[in-house]
Design an enzyme around this catalytic site. Sequence first.
Site, short mmCIF file in Angstrom:
data_model
loop_
_atom_site.label_atom_id
_atom_site.label_comp_id
_atom_site.label_asym_id
_atom_site.label_seq_id
_atom_site.Cartn_x
_atom_site.Cartn_y
_atom_site.Cartn_z
N GLU A 1 0.82 -1.22 0.00
CA GLU A 1 0.00 0.00 0.00
C GLU A 1 0.85 1.26 0.00
O GLU A 1 0.52 2.25 -0.66
CB GLU A 1 -0.96 0.01 1.19
CG GLU A 1 -1.95 -1.16 1.24
CD GLU A 1 -2.77 -1.36 -0.01
OE1 GLU A 1 -2.93 -0.41 -0.79
OE2 GLU A 1 -3.23 -2.49 -0.23
N HIS B 1 1.76 1.97 -3.47
CA HIS B 1 0.71 2.74 -4.18
C HIS B 1 0.76 4.21 -3.77
O HIS B 1 0.67 5.12 -4.61
CB HIS B 1 -0.68 2.21 -3.83
CG HIS B 1 -1.07 0.94 -4.50
ND1 HIS B 1 -0.89 0.68 -5.84
CD2 HIS B 1 -1.69 -0.18 -4.00
CE1 HIS B 1 -1.38 -0.52 -6.13
NE2 HIS B 1 -1.86 -1.07 -5.03
N TRP C 1 1.37 -5.83 -13.22
CA TRP C 1 0.81 -6.26 -14.51
C TRP C 1 0.08 -5.09 -15.17
O TRP C 1 -0.53 -5.27 -16.24
CB TRP C 1 -0.07 -7.49 -14.34
CG TRP C 1 -1.34 -7.28 -13.55
CD1 TRP C 1 -2.59 -7.11 -14.08
CD2 TRP C 1 -1.49 -7.20 -12.13
NE1 TRP C 1 -3.50 -6.94 -13.06
CE2 TRP C 1 -2.86 -6.98 -11.86
CE3 TRP C 1 -0.61 -7.30 -11.05
CZ2 TRP C 1 -3.36 -6.86 -10.56
CZ3 TRP C 1 -1.11 -7.19 -9.77
CH2 TRP C 1 -2.46 -6.96 -9.53
N ASP D 1 2.57 -0.62 -16.28
CA ASP D 1 2.70 -0.02 -14.94
C ASP D 1 3.67 1.16 -14.97
O ASP D 1 4.06 1.67 -13.92
CB ASP D 1 3.16 -1.07 -13.92
CG ASP D 1 4.55 -1.63 -14.23
OD1 ASP D 1 5.08 -1.37 -15.34
OD2 ASP D 1 5.11 -2.32 -13.36
N VAL E 1 6.75 1.18 -15.71
CA VAL E 1 8.05 0.78 -15.17
C VAL E 1 8.67 -0.18 -16.18
O VAL E 1 8.06 -1.20 -16.50
CB VAL E 1 7.88 0.07 -13.80
CG1 VAL E 1 9.21 -0.48 -13.30
CG2 VAL E 1 7.27 1.02 -12.76
N1 ARG Z 1 -4.94 -6.44 -2.30
C1 ARG Z 1 -4.32 -5.32 -1.69
C2 ARG Z 1 -4.10 -4.22 -2.73
O1 ARG Z 1 -4.04 -4.47 -3.89
C3 ARG Z 1 -3.07 -5.69 -0.95
C4 ARG Z 1 -2.37 -6.88 -1.42
C5 ARG Z 1 -1.31 -7.17 -0.43
N2 ARG Z 1 -0.69 -8.45 -0.65
C6 ARG Z 1 -0.06 -9.09 0.34
N3 ARG Z 1 0.54 -10.22 0.10
N4 ARG Z 1 -0.05 -8.63 1.55
O2 ARG Z 1 -4.02 -3.03 -2.47
ZN ZN Z 2 -2.75 -2.92 -4.75
CA CA Z 3 6.47 -2.92 -16.74
#
Ligand code: ARG
Ligand code: ZN
Ligand code: CA
Length: 342
Positions: free
Chosen positions: A255, A258, A266, A275, A277
């Site tokens: 997070e 992000h 992907w 992405d 990158v």
């Molecule tokens: N699904 C969430 C997202 O896309 C978090 C994914 C986190 N994955 C993990 N293995 N903790 O924002």
């Molecule tokens: Zn995510």
């Molecule tokens: Ca890429």
Amino acid sequence: MKKVFLGFTALALIVTACSKDEISEQEITQQQIIKENGEKTGESRMCHSDYNLKKQLEENPELANKLATIESKTKRFIDSKRPGNGNGNGNGGGDTDEPATDFPVVNIPVYIHVIYNTNQENISDAQINSQIAVLNEDFRMTNSDANQIPSEFTDNAADTQINFTLAGVTRTFSTRTSWGTRDDMKKSSQGGVDPIDPANYLNIWVCNIGGGILGYAQFPGGSAATDGVVVGPQYFGSTGYLTAPFDGGRTTTHEVGHYLNLRHIWGDGRCRQDDFVVDTPSSDRANYGCPAYPTTHCKSTDMTMNYMDYVDDTCMYMFSNGQKLRMRAVLEAGGARESLAN
Ligand code: ARG
Ligand code: ZN
Ligand code: CA
């Protein structure tokens, strides 16, 4: 004008990725597995950060221009860091290398807002400290599992030179048992907790989101009032009240990726969707669980061990040099998160 148009194209990719028909068969299988475990539905595991962005774009059309500006600045910054720069490759989706670039170490101070209904959700200081430790290990590439990176990708692995320190913790009891993804936990008017100085601090709310959602983040460029990251208590940190296989603190690593402008590796779409990158090989899907190496899609090996895939916590252990450049771009002078870095 052209820049803005490119920006809109990029946004379209992000936004459309949340539609159900983009879910591949493999993901549906995984959703069923997850559902059977009584744990979480795949649909809710997907797209919450992207969904949140889509909602903000609908409510605030100006945001699209802002994001387009951030993208064009980021591209310029990355191009300037390349040897013999200006090769025009800043938006490649392919499988090429990006140089390892040295930066000063920056520190991001973090406020944690624990909002709890049950005693378990009122996670301990030790659990909070374990999450700060995981962030520092992952972003500084001192994570003990970095030695599992396959040789194909070892040269791509990055120490982002970003460090995190705990600035403070707030603890708030609430009668509310789940908070959803509409940012209520960030608003005192809704029984939540307002962010503290979000231009200068990363705010993380730790509360039960519900619907099996692990966490979600606001991308750079959004409203200050809702800026930050939300993570469920049982996915936060690496010791304490935790639920496997998301018990290694990597949801927060993902997070915060992000929050510092990283997309899923992907590109949230088909092979050509990007992405932004160049050293994360093109793929057309998320990977789940703990994929075998090599896992191949779009004629290249997926970087499934990247923090921005959807694999289990023990199976993700790297950021790439290209992702580092995207994150460093927003922390640079003139970047959307410049004031965070000190
Ligand atoms: N699904 C969430 C997202 O896309 C978090 C994914 C986190 N994955 C993990 N293995 N903790 O924002
Ligand atoms: Zn995510
Ligand atoms: Ca890429």
